[in-house]
Design an enzyme around this catalytic site. Structure first.
Site, PDB file in Angstrom:
ATOM      1  N   HIS A  36      -4.488  60.383  34.652  1.00 49.18           N
ATOM      2  CA  HIS A  36      -4.792  62.341  34.363  1.00 49.18           C
ATOM      3  C   HIS A  36      -4.149  62.719  33.546  1.00 49.18           C
ATOM      4  CE1 HIS A  36      -1.168  62.477  37.213  1.00 49.18           C
ATOM      5  NE2 HIS A  36      -1.809  61.358  38.554  1.00 49.18           N
ATOM      6  N   HIS A  42       0.125  63.713  33.860  1.00 47.26           N
ATOM      7  CA  HIS A  42       1.000  62.935  33.191  1.00 47.26           C
ATOM      8  C   HIS A  42       1.366  63.669  31.827  1.00 47.26           C
ATOM      9  CE1 HIS A  42      -0.884  59.542  36.231  1.00 47.26           C
ATOM     10  NE2 HIS A  42       0.399  59.468  36.295  1.00 47.26           N
ATOM     11  N   MET A  91      -2.916  66.479  41.757  1.00 45.86           N
ATOM     12  CA  MET A  91      -3.340  64.934  40.894  1.00 45.86           C
ATOM     13  C   MET A  91      -2.521  63.385  40.347  1.00 45.86           C
ATOM     14  SD  MET A  91      -4.934  66.232  36.802  1.00 45.86           S
ATOM     15  CE  MET A  91      -5.792  67.660  37.077  1.00 45.86           C
ATOM     16  N   SER A  92      -3.265  62.549  41.338  1.00 35.25           N
ATOM     17  CA  SER A  92      -2.435  61.639  41.576  1.00 35.25           C
ATOM     18  C   SER A  92      -3.164  59.974  41.170  1.00 35.25           C
ATOM     19  CB  SER A  92      -1.407  61.895  43.162  1.00 35.25           C
ATOM     20  OG  SER A  92      -1.274  60.011  43.124  1.00 35.25           O
ATOM     21  N   ARG A 117      -3.339  57.612  42.774  1.00 31.16           N
ATOM     22  CA  ARG A 117      -3.914  56.889  43.897  1.00 31.16           C
ATOM     23  C   ARG A 117      -4.812  57.531  44.472  1.00 31.16           C
ATOM     24  NH1 ARG A 117       2.085  55.757  45.139  1.00 31.16           N
ATOM     25  NH2 ARG A 117       1.596  53.110  45.076  1.00 31.16           N
TER      26      ARG A 117
HETATM   27  P1  AMP Z   1       3.521  57.421  38.297  1.00 33.27           P
HETATM   28  O1  AMP Z   1       2.659  56.773  37.121  1.00 33.27           O
HETATM   29  O2  AMP Z   1       2.422  58.415  39.313  1.00 33.27           O
HETATM   30  O3  AMP Z   1       4.764  56.783  38.153  1.00 33.27           O
HETATM   31  O4  AMP Z   1       3.947  59.118  37.658  1.00 33.27           O
HETATM   32  C1  AMP Z   1       4.711  59.258  36.822  1.00 33.27           C
HETATM   33  C2  AMP Z   1       4.854  60.458  35.964  1.00 33.27           C
HETATM   34  O5  AMP Z   1       3.815  61.539  36.193  1.00 33.27           O
HETATM   35  C3  AMP Z   1       6.229  61.185  37.637  1.00 33.27           C
HETATM   36  O6  AMP Z   1       7.213  61.607  36.342  1.00 33.27           O
HETATM   37  C4  AMP Z   1       4.963  62.077  38.269  1.00 33.27           C
HETATM   38  O7  AMP Z   1       5.946  62.988  38.644  1.00 33.27           O
HETATM   39  C5  AMP Z   1       4.422  62.646  37.464  1.00 33.27           C
HETATM   40  N1  AMP Z   1       3.160  62.960  37.908  1.00 33.27           N
HETATM   41  C6  AMP Z   1       2.352  62.360  38.870  1.00 33.27           C
HETATM   42  N2  AMP Z   1       1.577  63.118  39.644  1.00 33.27           N
HETATM   43  C7  AMP Z   1       1.735  64.380  38.312  1.00 33.27           C
HETATM   44  C8  AMP Z   1       0.818  65.750  39.018  1.00 33.27           C
HETATM   45  N3  AMP Z   1      -0.313  65.866  39.372  1.00 33.27           N
HETATM   46  N4  AMP Z   1       1.599  66.652  38.342  1.00 33.27           N
HETATM   47  C9  AMP Z   1       2.570  66.598  36.947  1.00 33.27           C
HETATM   48  N5  AMP Z   1       3.285  65.409  37.078  1.00 33.27           N
HETATM   49  C10 AMP Z   1       2.927  63.985  37.648  1.00 33.27           C
END
Ligand code: AMP
Length: 279
Positions: free
Chosen positions: A34, A37, A184-185, A187
């Protein structure tokens, strides 16, 4: 954009970049990409010559009862988003190559991995430290970027790099939010009929912050009650911590973080904001 699935290919690219005198900025992800990232990709781009993004759903950070099998896997959409952001290399490690059956090494990040997120998920940060170490050994980045949204993770990675003298600079990227304020996430796609309730989390922690700076001693308890009153099932924690150490805040006036984890529709949502000017 080069798409690489095996280590030999990756090493060749890494060696060429470094032999050419260029630097690598690295963004590790688990996919389901998203704008959060992609904002980290932009930070990497500003701080290095070439950008490498990895997509790997890391089994080492999921407990047996967690959502490893259901975790969003959207490879072709992810690749299109990365291409549009001019990423140089996407690394998609294969599970069996990365953690083969005889894989034995463990990493413990110590006490810092047992507080906040670590209470509910005691192996989580050790699993993250393991895969991040492995990815760093493979990608050999000069700079790596992690989101402030996962503040404890960012803190632990900085400590990991410092303790093991890893030759990489860690940068944080600020949290990117939906228009209604929800951080944003990947999940968030699990949220269905209660999606409209989700912005409550950010709204309430901002109000808690405002109450804290005016000296309201009940602010945290109020916030815990308010999140549930406004539709969440449960607050795992809502705490004010020293922004530098993540220890409970002892000296007021230091930069602090208000950190929250709460459940909505069975989905664990995390958020945090900075709190300054505490009385
Ligand atoms: P993930 O794919 O959830 O392991 O996240 C990969 C990277 O993206 C990690 O460093 C997270 O902290 C970062 N991240 C996830 N959500 C956000 C967001 N809403 N804003 C900025 N960075 C994010």
């Amino acid at each position: 954009m080069k798409i690489v699935r095996n280590l030999e290919q990756l090493r060749k690219l890494e060696q060429k970049i470094h032999l050419d005198g260029e630097t690598i900025g690295f963004v590790p992800t688990m996919g389901g990409l998203h704008e959060g990232h992609l904002s980290l990709v932009d930070v990497a781009r500003k701080n290095a010559d070439k950008v490498v993004v990895s997509i790997f759903v890391n089994p080492a950070q999921f407990a047996p009862h967690e959502d490893f099998d259901e975790y969003p896997r959207t490879e072709s959409e992810d690749l299109a988003k990365l291409e549009a952001r001019s990423v140089d290399v996407v690394y998609l490690p294969i599970q069996e190559d990365t953690f083969p059956g005889d894989f034995a090494v463990k990493i413990s990040v110590g006490e810092i991995g047992q507080i906040l997120e670590g209470v509910a998920r005691p192996h989580f940060f050790d699993g993250i430290a393991l895969v991040v170490t492995k990815l760093f050994m493979q990608v050999k980045p000069d700079v790596a970027v992690f989101g402030e949204k996962d503040f404890q993770q960012l803190h632990i990675i900085k400590k990991l790099v410092q303790d093991l003298s890893m030759p990489v600079k860690i940068l944080g990227g600020k949290s990117i939010r939906e228009e209604d304020g929800l951080a944003m996430s990947s999940r968030n796609v699990y949220l269905k009929e209660k999606r409209s309730v989700a912005p409550v989390l950010f709204e309430v922690i901002q109000e808690v912050r405002d109450r804290i700076v005016t000296g309201d001693a009940d602010a945290l308890d109020w916030g815990r009650r308010e999140i549930v009153a406004r539709g969440f099932e449960r607050v795992d924690y809502l705490e004010l911590r020293d922004g530098g150490s993540l220890e409970p805040l002892e000296v007021m006036g230091k930069p602090a973080k208000l950190i929250v984890a709460a459940y909505l529709e069975g989905v664990r949502l995390l958020d945090n904001i900075e709190v300054v000017n505490i009385i």
